[in-house]
Write an enzyme that holds these catalytic residues in place. Structure first.
Site, PDB file in Angstrom:
ATOM      1  N   HIS A   1       0.863  -1.186   0.000  1.00 15.07           N
ATOM      2  CA  HIS A   1       0.000   0.000   0.000  1.00 15.07           C
ATOM      3  C   HIS A   1       0.903   1.241   0.000  1.00 15.07           C
ATOM      4  O   HIS A   1       2.007   1.191   0.542  1.00 15.07           O
ATOM      5  CB  HIS A   1      -0.830  -0.062   1.291  1.00 15.07           C
ATOM      6  CG  HIS A   1      -1.922   0.948   1.417  1.00 15.07           C
ATOM      7  ND1 HIS A   1      -1.682   2.253   1.780  1.00 15.07           N
ATOM      8  CD2 HIS A   1      -3.266   0.848   1.253  1.00 15.07           C
ATOM      9  CE1 HIS A   1      -2.848   2.900   1.846  1.00 15.07           C
ATOM     10  NE2 HIS A   1      -3.815   2.074   1.531  1.00 15.07           N
TER      11      HIS A   1
ATOM     12  N   ASP B   1       2.810  -4.800   8.109  1.00 15.36           N
ATOM     13  CA  ASP B   1       1.573  -4.047   7.910  1.00 15.36           C
ATOM     14  C   ASP B   1       0.441  -5.070   7.956  1.00 15.36           C
ATOM     15  O   ASP B   1       0.265  -5.859   7.031  1.00 15.36           O
ATOM     16  CB  ASP B   1       1.659  -3.330   6.555  1.00 15.36           C
ATOM     17  CG  ASP B   1       0.334  -2.709   6.135  1.00 15.36           C
ATOM     18  OD1 ASP B   1      -0.690  -2.965   6.801  1.00 15.36           O
ATOM     19  OD2 ASP B   1       0.334  -1.979   5.120  1.00 15.36           O
TER      20      ASP B   1
ATOM     21  N   GLN C   1      -4.691  -5.637   6.571  1.00 14.26           N
ATOM     22  CA  GLN C   1      -5.633  -6.571   5.944  1.00 14.26           C
ATOM     23  C   GLN C   1      -5.565  -7.968   6.544  1.00 14.26           C
ATOM     24  O   GLN C   1      -6.266  -8.862   6.076  1.00 14.26           O
ATOM     25  CB  GLN C   1      -5.373  -6.651   4.430  1.00 14.26           C
ATOM     26  CG  GLN C   1      -5.568  -5.354   3.690  1.00 14.26           C
ATOM     27  CD  GLN C   1      -7.014  -4.861   3.685  1.00 14.26           C
ATOM     28  OE1 GLN C   1      -7.953  -5.613   3.936  1.00 14.26           O
ATOM     29  NE2 GLN C   1      -7.186  -3.588   3.409  1.00 14.26           N
TER      30      GLN C   1
ATOM     31  N   LYS D   1     -10.799  -1.159   9.934  1.00 16.84           N
ATOM     32  CA  LYS D   1     -10.951  -2.273   8.997  1.00 16.84           C
ATOM     33  C   LYS D   1     -11.292  -3.569   9.725  1.00 16.84           C
ATOM     34  O   LYS D   1     -11.445  -4.613   9.104  1.00 16.84           O
ATOM     35  CB  LYS D   1      -9.675  -2.448   8.181  1.00 16.84           C
ATOM     36  CG  LYS D   1      -9.451  -1.284   7.221  1.00 16.84           C
ATOM     37  CD  LYS D   1      -8.178  -1.430   6.426  1.00 16.84           C
ATOM     38  CE  LYS D   1      -8.075  -0.254   5.449  1.00 16.84           C
ATOM     39  NZ  LYS D   1      -6.810  -0.279   4.705  1.00 16.84           N
TER      40      LYS D   1
ATOM     41  N   CYS E   1      -4.744   2.575  -3.799  1.00 14.19           N
ATOM     42  CA  CYS E   1      -3.510   3.059  -3.133  1.00 14.19           C
ATOM     43  C   CYS E   1      -2.344   2.113  -3.372  1.00 14.19           C
ATOM     44  O   CYS E   1      -1.472   1.948  -2.500  1.00 14.19           O
ATOM     45  CB  CYS E   1      -3.697   3.265  -1.630  1.00 14.19           C
ATOM     46  SG  CYS E   1      -4.911   4.499  -1.223  1.00 14.19           S
TER      47      CYS E   1
HETATM   48  C1  LIG Z   1      -5.830   0.438   4.540  1.00 16.63           C
HETATM   49  C2  LIG Z   1      -4.440   0.010   4.472  1.00 16.63           C
HETATM   50  C3  LIG Z   1      -3.407   0.843   4.924  1.00 16.63           C
HETATM   51  C4  LIG Z   1      -3.673   2.230   5.440  1.00 16.63           C
HETATM   52  O1  LIG Z   1      -4.552   2.197   6.524  1.00 16.63           O
HETATM   53  P1  LIG Z   1      -5.256   3.526   7.054  1.00 16.63           P
HETATM   54  O2  LIG Z   1      -6.333   3.009   7.938  1.00 16.63           O
HETATM   55  O3  LIG Z   1      -5.795   4.238   5.841  1.00 16.63           O
HETATM   56  O4  LIG Z   1      -4.230   4.321   7.759  1.00 16.63           O
HETATM   57  C5  LIG Z   1      -2.120   0.351   4.886  1.00 16.63           C
HETATM   58  N1  LIG Z   1      -1.843  -0.869   4.430  1.00 16.63           N
HETATM   59  C6  LIG Z   1      -2.806  -1.706   3.986  1.00 16.63           C
HETATM   60  C7  LIG Z   1      -2.433  -3.080   3.528  1.00 16.63           C
HETATM   61  C8  LIG Z   1      -4.133  -1.288   3.993  1.00 16.63           C
HETATM   62  O5  LIG Z   1      -5.072  -2.098   3.565  1.00 16.63           O
END
Ligand SMILES: *Cc1c(COP(=O)(O)O)cnc(C)c1O
Length: 406
Positions: free
Chosen positions: A121, A199, A202, A225, A364
Protein backbone atom coordinates in the site's frame (compact mmCIF):
# COMPACT_ATOMS: atom_id res chain seq x y z
CA UNK A 1 -22.65 -22.58 15.55
CA UNK A 2 -22.11 -19.93 12.89
CA UNK A 3 -25.40 -18.13 12.35
CA UNK A 4 -24.99 -15.57 9.58
CA UNK A 5 -28.41 -13.98 10.13
CA UNK A 6 -27.66 -13.51 13.81
CA UNK A 7 -24.36 -11.86 12.88
CA UNK A 8 -26.00 -9.61 10.30
CA UNK A 9 -28.60 -8.53 12.86
CA UNK A 10 -25.75 -6.94 14.83
CA UNK A 11 -25.00 -4.58 11.92
CA UNK A 12 -28.01 -2.27 11.58
CA UNK A 13 -26.42 -0.42 8.67
CA UNK A 14 -26.64 -3.51 6.47
CA UNK A 15 -30.41 -3.48 6.70
CA UNK A 16 -31.07 -0.73 4.19
CA UNK A 17 -31.66 -0.12 0.51
CA UNK A 18 -29.27 1.78 -1.71
CA UNK A 19 -30.61 2.97 -5.06
CA UNK A 20 -33.77 1.01 -4.38
CA UNK A 21 -31.90 -2.27 -3.90
CA UNK A 22 -30.81 -4.08 -0.73
CA UNK A 23 -27.31 -2.92 0.19
CA UNK A 24 -24.59 -5.42 -0.69
CA UNK A 25 -21.51 -4.09 1.07
CA UNK A 26 -18.36 -5.53 -0.48
CA UNK A 27 -15.89 -2.75 0.27
CA UNK A 28 -14.60 -4.16 3.52
CA UNK A 29 -10.94 -3.80 2.62
CA UNK A 30 -11.53 -0.02 2.59
CA UNK A 31 -13.44 -0.07 5.86
CA UNK A 32 -15.66 -2.58 7.60
CA UNK A 33 -19.05 -1.87 9.09
CA UNK A 34 -19.32 -1.71 12.88
CA UNK A 35 -21.48 -4.03 14.99
CA UNK A 36 -23.93 -2.53 17.47
CA UNK A 37 -21.78 -3.64 20.40
CA UNK A 38 -18.90 -1.47 19.12
CA UNK A 39 -21.19 1.51 18.53
CA UNK A 40 -22.65 1.04 22.01
CA UNK A 41 -19.20 0.96 23.63
CA UNK A 42 -18.29 4.15 21.78
CA UNK A 43 -21.57 5.81 22.64
CA UNK A 44 -21.46 4.72 26.23
CA UNK A 45 -18.09 6.37 26.66
CA UNK A 46 -19.47 9.71 25.47
CA UNK A 47 -22.81 9.46 27.25
CA UNK A 48 -21.60 8.12 30.60
CA UNK A 49 -17.86 8.50 31.01
CA UNK A 50 -16.34 11.22 28.84
CA UNK A 51 -13.29 12.55 30.68
CA UNK A 52 -9.62 12.84 29.86
CA UNK A 53 -7.43 9.90 30.78
CA UNK A 54 -4.39 9.49 33.03
CA UNK A 55 -4.41 13.00 34.47
CA UNK A 56 -7.52 13.33 36.53
CA UNK A 57 -8.02 12.19 40.07
CA UNK A 58 -11.79 12.41 39.62
CA UNK A 59 -13.98 9.36 39.17
CA UNK A 60 -14.87 9.73 35.50
CA UNK A 61 -11.24 10.28 34.54
CA UNK A 62 -10.29 7.13 36.39
CA UNK A 63 -13.09 5.22 34.72
CA UNK A 64 -12.00 6.46 31.28
CA UNK A 65 -8.42 5.41 32.05
CA UNK A 66 -9.48 1.98 33.28
CA UNK A 67 -11.63 1.30 30.22
CA UNK A 68 -8.93 2.38 27.80
CA UNK A 69 -6.32 0.28 29.58
CA UNK A 70 -8.71 -2.69 29.61
CA UNK A 71 -9.00 -2.30 25.85
CA UNK A 72 -5.23 -2.22 25.57
CA UNK A 73 -5.05 -5.55 27.41
CA UNK A 74 -7.71 -7.04 25.12
CA UNK A 75 -5.62 -5.99 22.13
CA UNK A 76 -2.50 -7.41 23.77
CA UNK A 77 -4.20 -10.81 23.98
CA UNK A 78 -5.69 -10.42 20.51
CA UNK A 79 -2.21 -10.16 18.95
CA UNK A 80 -0.43 -12.19 21.64
CA UNK A 81 1.97 -9.43 22.67
CA UNK A 82 4.11 -10.22 25.67
CA UNK A 83 3.28 -6.96 27.47
CA UNK A 84 0.29 -4.61 27.38
CA UNK A 85 2.62 -1.58 27.16
CA UNK A 86 3.85 -2.85 23.80
CA UNK A 87 0.43 -1.85 22.44
CA UNK A 88 0.41 1.79 21.31
CA UNK A 89 -2.81 3.49 20.21
CA UNK A 90 -2.57 5.34 16.88
CA UNK A 91 -5.07 6.68 14.43
CA UNK A 92 -4.41 3.94 11.91
CA UNK A 93 -1.91 1.95 9.91
CA UNK A 94 -0.67 5.04 8.08
CA UNK A 95 0.18 6.80 11.31
CA UNK A 96 1.77 3.63 12.67
CA UNK A 97 4.15 3.25 9.73
CA UNK A 98 4.98 6.95 9.71
CA UNK A 99 5.72 6.79 13.43
CA UNK A 100 8.07 3.85 12.97
CA UNK A 101 9.86 5.35 9.98
CA UNK A 102 10.34 8.56 11.93
CA UNK A 103 11.75 7.01 15.11
CA UNK A 104 14.14 4.87 13.04
CA UNK A 105 15.74 7.94 11.44
CA UNK A 106 18.87 7.91 13.57
CA UNK A 107 19.27 4.14 13.10
CA UNK A 108 19.98 4.51 9.39
CA UNK A 109 22.88 6.03 7.53
CA UNK A 110 23.82 6.63 3.91
CA UNK A 111 23.73 3.48 1.73
CA UNK A 112 21.85 1.40 4.30
CA UNK A 113 18.93 -0.44 2.77
CA UNK A 114 15.21 -0.72 3.32
CA UNK A 115 13.39 -3.66 1.79
CA UNK A 116 9.72 -3.45 0.85
CA UNK A 117 7.76 -5.20 -1.90
CA UNK A 118 5.78 -4.53 -5.03
CA UNK A 119 2.63 -5.52 -3.19
CA UNK A 120 2.61 -2.65 -0.71
CA UNK A 121 0.00 0.00 0.00
CA UNK A 122 1.26 3.55 -0.59
CA UNK A 123 1.41 4.00 3.16
CA UNK A 124 4.09 1.29 3.30
CA UNK A 125 6.04 2.90 0.45
CA UNK A 126 6.02 6.68 0.87
CA UNK A 127 7.16 6.89 4.53
CA UNK A 128 10.18 4.74 3.58
CA UNK A 129 10.97 6.93 0.59
CA UNK A 130 10.86 9.89 2.97
CA UNK A 131 13.19 8.08 5.38
CA UNK A 132 15.57 7.43 2.46
CA UNK A 133 15.54 11.13 1.68
CA UNK A 134 16.39 12.00 5.26
CA UNK A 135 19.17 9.46 5.64
CA UNK A 136 20.56 8.61 2.20
CA UNK A 137 19.40 5.02 2.60
CA UNK A 138 18.20 3.08 -0.44
CA UNK A 139 14.91 1.35 -1.09
CA UNK A 140 14.93 -2.18 -2.49
CA UNK A 141 11.70 -3.64 -3.78
CA UNK A 142 10.96 -7.38 -3.86
CA UNK A 143 9.28 -8.09 -7.22
CA UNK A 144 6.23 -10.25 -7.68
CA UNK A 145 5.27 -12.69 -10.40
CA UNK A 146 2.21 -12.75 -12.69
CA UNK A 147 0.15 -14.25 -9.86
CA UNK A 148 0.96 -11.49 -7.43
CA UNK A 149 3.28 -13.81 -5.49
CA UNK A 150 6.45 -12.27 -4.09
CA UNK A 151 9.65 -13.65 -5.59
CA UNK A 152 11.49 -14.37 -2.38
CA UNK A 153 14.73 -15.29 -4.11
CA UNK A 154 15.13 -11.53 -4.43
CA UNK A 155 14.80 -11.16 -0.67
CA UNK A 156 17.71 -13.61 -0.33
CA UNK A 157 19.67 -11.56 -2.80
CA UNK A 158 18.86 -8.19 -1.19
CA UNK A 159 19.50 -9.14 2.44
CA UNK A 160 22.88 -8.09 3.82
CA UNK A 161 24.43 -6.21 6.73
CA UNK A 162 23.23 -3.05 5.01
CA UNK A 163 19.61 -4.07 5.44
CA UNK A 164 18.17 -2.02 8.29
CA UNK A 165 14.45 -2.33 7.66
CA UNK A 166 12.20 -4.99 6.12
CA UNK A 167 8.61 -3.77 5.93
CA UNK A 168 5.92 -5.87 4.24
CA UNK A 169 2.23 -6.40 4.46
CA UNK A 170 0.82 -9.71 5.61
CA UNK A 171 -2.09 -9.48 3.18
CA UNK A 172 -2.25 -7.24 0.12
CA UNK A 173 -5.20 -4.88 0.12
CA UNK A 174 -5.31 -4.71 -3.68
CA UNK A 175 -5.20 -8.43 -4.44
CA UNK A 176 -5.78 -10.22 -1.12
CA UNK A 177 -2.52 -12.17 -1.56
CA UNK A 178 -1.24 -13.63 1.72
CA UNK A 179 2.52 -13.28 2.14
CA UNK A 180 4.56 -16.00 3.90
CA UNK A 181 5.62 -13.77 6.78
CA UNK A 182 7.24 -16.45 8.93
CA UNK A 183 9.50 -17.48 6.07
CA UNK A 184 10.34 -13.82 5.43
CA UNK A 185 11.14 -13.09 9.07
CA UNK A 186 13.34 -16.15 9.48
CA UNK A 187 15.29 -15.37 6.30
CA UNK A 188 15.68 -11.78 7.48
CA UNK A 189 16.85 -12.76 10.97
CA UNK A 190 19.38 -15.18 9.52
CA UNK A 191 20.97 -12.60 7.23
CA UNK A 192 20.76 -9.23 8.99
CA UNK A 193 19.77 -7.38 12.12
CA UNK A 194 17.09 -5.40 10.31
CA UNK A 195 13.95 -4.16 12.00
CA UNK A 196 11.00 -6.19 10.75
CA UNK A 197 7.72 -4.32 10.31
CA UNK A 198 4.47 -6.00 9.36
CA UNK A 199 1.57 -4.05 7.91
CA UNK A 200 -1.36 -6.02 9.27
CA UNK A 201 -4.15 -3.74 8.02
CA UNK A 202 -5.63 -6.57 5.94
CA UNK A 203 -4.69 -9.51 8.13
CA UNK A 204 -5.89 -8.42 11.58
CA UNK A 205 -9.55 -8.47 10.47
CA UNK A 206 -9.24 -12.00 9.07
CA UNK A 207 -6.64 -14.10 10.91
CA UNK A 208 -5.52 -14.86 14.39
CA UNK A 209 -2.44 -12.67 14.84
CA UNK A 210 0.47 -13.80 16.97
CA UNK A 211 3.23 -11.18 16.96
CA UNK A 212 5.55 -13.41 18.96
CA UNK A 213 5.19 -16.36 16.59
CA UNK A 214 5.63 -14.02 13.62
CA UNK A 215 8.83 -12.77 15.25
CA UNK A 216 8.33 -9.22 13.99
CA UNK A 217 9.61 -6.08 15.71
CA UNK A 218 6.57 -3.99 14.81
CA UNK A 219 3.05 -4.88 13.75
CA UNK A 220 0.57 -2.17 12.71
CA UNK A 221 -3.12 -2.25 11.86
CA UNK A 222 -6.21 -0.08 11.59
CA UNK A 223 -9.21 -0.39 13.91
CA UNK A 224 -11.68 0.72 11.25
CA UNK A 225 -10.95 -2.27 9.00
CA UNK A 226 -11.68 -4.70 11.83
CA UNK A 227 -15.10 -3.53 13.01
CA UNK A 228 -13.87 -0.60 15.16
CA UNK A 229 -14.43 3.13 14.52
CA UNK A 230 -12.45 5.27 12.12
CA UNK A 231 -9.53 7.17 13.52
CA UNK A 232 -8.33 4.16 15.52
CA UNK A 233 -5.33 1.95 15.07
CA UNK A 234 -2.67 -0.01 16.86
CA UNK A 235 1.08 -0.16 16.75
CA UNK A 236 2.74 -3.10 18.43
CA UNK A 237 6.46 -2.79 19.08
CA UNK A 238 8.85 -5.03 20.99
CA UNK A 239 9.65 -3.71 24.43
CA UNK A 240 13.45 -3.40 24.10
CA UNK A 241 13.08 -1.58 20.80
CA UNK A 242 10.44 0.88 21.96
CA UNK A 243 12.46 1.54 25.09
CA UNK A 244 15.59 2.23 23.06
CA UNK A 245 14.18 4.37 20.25
CA UNK A 246 13.29 8.05 20.64
CA UNK A 247 9.73 9.36 20.92
CA UNK A 248 7.69 10.44 17.89
CA UNK A 249 5.60 13.45 18.90
CA UNK A 250 6.32 15.59 21.92
CA UNK A 251 3.61 16.96 24.18
CA UNK A 252 1.40 16.10 27.09
CA UNK A 253 1.13 12.52 28.40
CA UNK A 254 4.51 11.47 26.96
CA UNK A 255 6.77 13.14 29.54
CA UNK A 256 7.93 12.06 32.98
CA UNK A 257 9.23 15.54 33.87
CA UNK A 258 9.31 18.71 31.81
CA UNK A 259 11.29 21.87 32.47
CA UNK A 260 13.16 24.41 30.37
CA UNK A 261 16.39 22.68 31.33
CA UNK A 262 15.20 19.49 29.74
CA UNK A 263 12.52 16.86 29.60
CA UNK A 264 12.50 13.20 30.49
CA UNK A 265 10.13 10.86 28.76
CA UNK A 266 7.39 8.73 30.19
CA UNK A 267 7.66 4.96 30.12
CA UNK A 268 5.79 2.76 27.68
CA UNK A 269 3.23 3.03 26.25
CA UNK A 270 2.78 6.71 27.04
CA UNK A 271 6.11 7.74 25.54
CA UNK A 272 4.49 7.14 22.15
CA UNK A 273 1.06 8.54 22.95
CA UNK A 274 1.52 12.31 23.09
CA UNK A 275 -1.59 14.40 23.58
CA UNK A 276 -5.18 13.47 24.31
CA UNK A 277 -5.93 10.10 22.73
CA UNK A 278 -9.11 9.01 20.96
CA UNK A 279 -10.41 7.50 24.18
CA UNK A 280 -13.86 6.49 22.94
CA UNK A 281 -12.39 5.00 19.79
CA UNK A 282 -9.68 3.17 21.67
CA UNK A 283 -12.25 1.69 24.04
CA UNK A 284 -14.31 0.65 21.03
CA UNK A 285 -11.37 -1.33 19.57
CA UNK A 286 -11.66 -3.52 22.66
CA UNK A 287 -15.35 -4.06 21.84
CA UNK A 288 -14.37 -4.98 18.26
CA UNK A 289 -11.89 -7.52 19.61
CA UNK A 290 -14.68 -8.94 21.78
CA UNK A 291 -16.92 -9.18 18.72
CA UNK A 292 -14.28 -11.03 16.68
CA UNK A 293 -13.60 -13.41 19.54
CA UNK A 294 -17.28 -14.08 20.11
CA UNK A 295 -17.70 -15.06 16.47
CA UNK A 296 -14.39 -16.96 16.54
CA UNK A 297 -11.36 -16.65 14.31
CA UNK A 298 -11.91 -20.05 12.79
CA UNK A 299 -15.53 -19.29 11.90
CA UNK A 300 -14.50 -15.99 10.35
CA UNK A 301 -11.76 -17.61 8.28
CA UNK A 302 -13.91 -20.52 7.14
CA UNK A 303 -16.79 -18.30 6.15
CA UNK A 304 -14.68 -15.70 4.36
CA UNK A 305 -12.67 -18.34 2.52
CA UNK A 306 -15.87 -20.04 1.40
CA UNK A 307 -17.18 -16.70 0.13
CA UNK A 308 -13.94 -16.05 -1.74
CA UNK A 309 -13.94 -19.46 -3.35
CA UNK A 310 -17.60 -19.14 -4.33
CA UNK A 311 -17.09 -15.64 -5.76
CA UNK A 312 -13.99 -16.66 -7.67
CA UNK A 313 -15.61 -19.75 -9.17
CA UNK A 314 -18.65 -17.81 -10.36
CA UNK A 315 -16.75 -14.81 -11.63
CA UNK A 316 -14.36 -16.96 -13.64
CA UNK A 317 -17.32 -18.34 -15.55
CA UNK A 318 -17.77 -14.90 -17.08
CA UNK A 319 -15.88 -14.86 -20.35
CA UNK A 320 -13.09 -12.31 -20.53
CA UNK A 321 -12.97 -11.75 -16.76
CA UNK A 322 -9.49 -11.75 -15.30
CA UNK A 323 -8.80 -12.10 -11.59
CA UNK A 324 -5.47 -10.63 -10.48
CA UNK A 325 -3.61 -12.99 -8.21
CA UNK A 326 -6.00 -15.78 -9.21
CA UNK A 327 -3.60 -18.60 -8.40
CA UNK A 328 -2.08 -17.06 -5.27
CA UNK A 329 -3.02 -17.95 -1.70
CA UNK A 330 -5.49 -15.17 -0.90
CA UNK A 331 -7.94 -14.01 1.69
CA UNK A 332 -10.88 -11.65 1.72
CA UNK A 333 -10.40 -9.99 -1.67
CA UNK A 334 -11.18 -10.64 -5.31
CA UNK A 335 -9.75 -8.04 -7.69
CA UNK A 336 -10.71 -8.24 -11.35
CA UNK A 337 -11.34 -6.59 -14.71
CA UNK A 338 -13.49 -7.34 -17.72
CA UNK A 339 -11.69 -7.69 -21.00
CA UNK A 340 -12.10 -4.64 -23.21
CA UNK A 341 -13.45 -2.49 -20.40
CA UNK A 342 -10.54 -0.31 -19.43
CA UNK A 343 -12.27 1.80 -16.83
CA UNK A 344 -13.04 -0.12 -13.66
CA UNK A 345 -15.21 2.70 -12.30
CA UNK A 346 -17.72 2.13 -15.13
CA UNK A 347 -18.30 -1.34 -13.72
CA UNK A 348 -18.41 0.07 -10.19
CA UNK A 349 -21.09 2.58 -11.17
CA UNK A 350 -23.34 -0.08 -12.65
CA UNK A 351 -22.87 -2.23 -9.55
CA UNK A 352 -23.73 0.74 -7.35
CA UNK A 353 -27.05 1.12 -9.19
CA UNK A 354 -27.76 -2.45 -8.10
CA UNK A 355 -26.94 -1.64 -4.48
CA UNK A 356 -23.50 -3.30 -4.63
CA UNK A 357 -20.64 -1.34 -3.02
CA UNK A 358 -17.22 -2.24 -4.41
CA UNK A 359 -14.02 -0.28 -4.73
CA UNK A 360 -12.61 0.59 -8.13
CA UNK A 361 -9.33 2.21 -9.11
CA UNK A 362 -5.76 1.67 -7.97
CA UNK A 363 -6.52 0.96 -4.27
CA UNK A 364 -3.51 3.06 -3.13
CA UNK A 365 -1.23 0.52 -4.85
CA UNK A 366 -0.17 2.15 -8.09
CA UNK A 367 2.96 -0.03 -8.51
CA UNK A 368 0.74 -3.13 -8.65
CA UNK A 369 -1.41 -1.51 -11.32
CA UNK A 370 1.71 -0.53 -13.26
CA UNK A 371 2.95 -4.11 -13.03
CA UNK A 372 -0.23 -5.42 -14.65
CA UNK A 373 -0.30 -2.41 -16.99
CA UNK A 374 -3.79 -1.37 -15.93
CA UNK A 375 -5.29 1.79 -14.46
CA UNK A 376 -7.27 -0.03 -11.81
CA UNK A 377 -9.38 -3.03 -10.88
CA UNK A 378 -12.81 -3.77 -9.51
CA UNK A 379 -12.28 -5.03 -5.99
CA UNK A 380 -14.86 -6.93 -3.97
CA UNK A 381 -13.76 -7.57 -0.42
CA UNK A 382 -15.48 -9.63 2.23
CA UNK A 383 -16.27 -9.52 5.90
CA UNK A 384 -17.88 -12.01 8.23
CA UNK A 385 -21.40 -10.66 7.60
CA UNK A 386 -21.38 -11.18 3.81
CA UNK A 387 -23.54 -13.92 2.32
CA UNK A 388 -23.47 -16.24 -0.69
CA UNK A 389 -26.62 -14.54 -1.90
CA UNK A 390 -24.72 -11.24 -1.97
CA UNK A 391 -22.07 -12.85 -4.15
CA UNK A 392 -24.82 -13.91 -6.55
CA UNK A 393 -25.95 -10.28 -6.74
CA UNK A 394 -22.37 -9.19 -7.42
CA UNK A 395 -21.97 -11.76 -10.19
CA UNK A 396 -25.29 -10.79 -11.79
CA UNK A 397 -24.16 -7.16 -11.63
CA UNK A 398 -20.85 -7.91 -13.32
CA UNK A 399 -22.66 -9.80 -16.07
CA UNK A 400 -24.97 -6.87 -16.56
CA UNK A 401 -22.04 -4.44 -16.65
CA UNK A 402 -20.41 -6.60 -19.29
CA UNK A 403 -23.55 -6.52 -21.44
CA UNK A 404 -23.92 -2.77 -21.04
CA UNK A 405 -20.30 -1.80 -21.58
CA UNK A 406 -19.17 -4.34 -24.17
C1 LIG B 1 -5.83 0.44 4.54
C2 LIG B 1 -4.44 0.01 4.47
C3 LIG B 1 -3.41 0.84 4.92
C4 LIG B 1 -3.67 2.23 5.44
O1 LIG B 1 -4.55 2.20 6.52
P1 LIG B 1 -5.26 3.53 7.05
O2 LIG B 1 -6.33 3.01 7.94
O3 LIG B 1 -5.80 4.24 5.84
O4 LIG B 1 -4.23 4.32 7.76
C5 LIG B 1 -2.12 0.35 4.89
N1 LIG B 1 -1.84 -0.87 4.43
C6 LIG B 1 -2.81 -1.71 3.99
C7 LIG B 1 -2.43 -3.08 3.53
C8 LIG B 1 -4.13 -1.29 3.99
O5 LIG B 1 -5.07 -2.10 3.56
Amino acid sequence: MFDIQEIRSQFSILNQEVNGKPLVYLDNAATSQKPNSVLEAYNRYYTEINANVHRGIHTLSQLATEEMELSRRKIQKFINAEHDFEVIFTKGTTEGINLISYILTSELKKDDEIIISYLEHHSNIVPWQMLCERTGAKLRVIPMDENGVLQLEYLDEFLSEKTKVVSLNQVSNALGVVNPISEITSKTRAASDAYIIIDGAQSAPHFKIDVQALDCDFFVFSGHKMYAPMGTGVLYGKREILEKLPPFQGGGEMIATCSFDGTTYAGLPFKYEAGTPNVGGNIAIGAAVDFIERVGHENIQNHENALLEYAQRQLLEIEGLKIYGEKAHRTGVVSFNLEGIGISSDVGMILDKMGVAVRTGHHCTQPIMDFFDIAGTVRASFAVYNTFNEIDVLVEGVKKAKRMLA
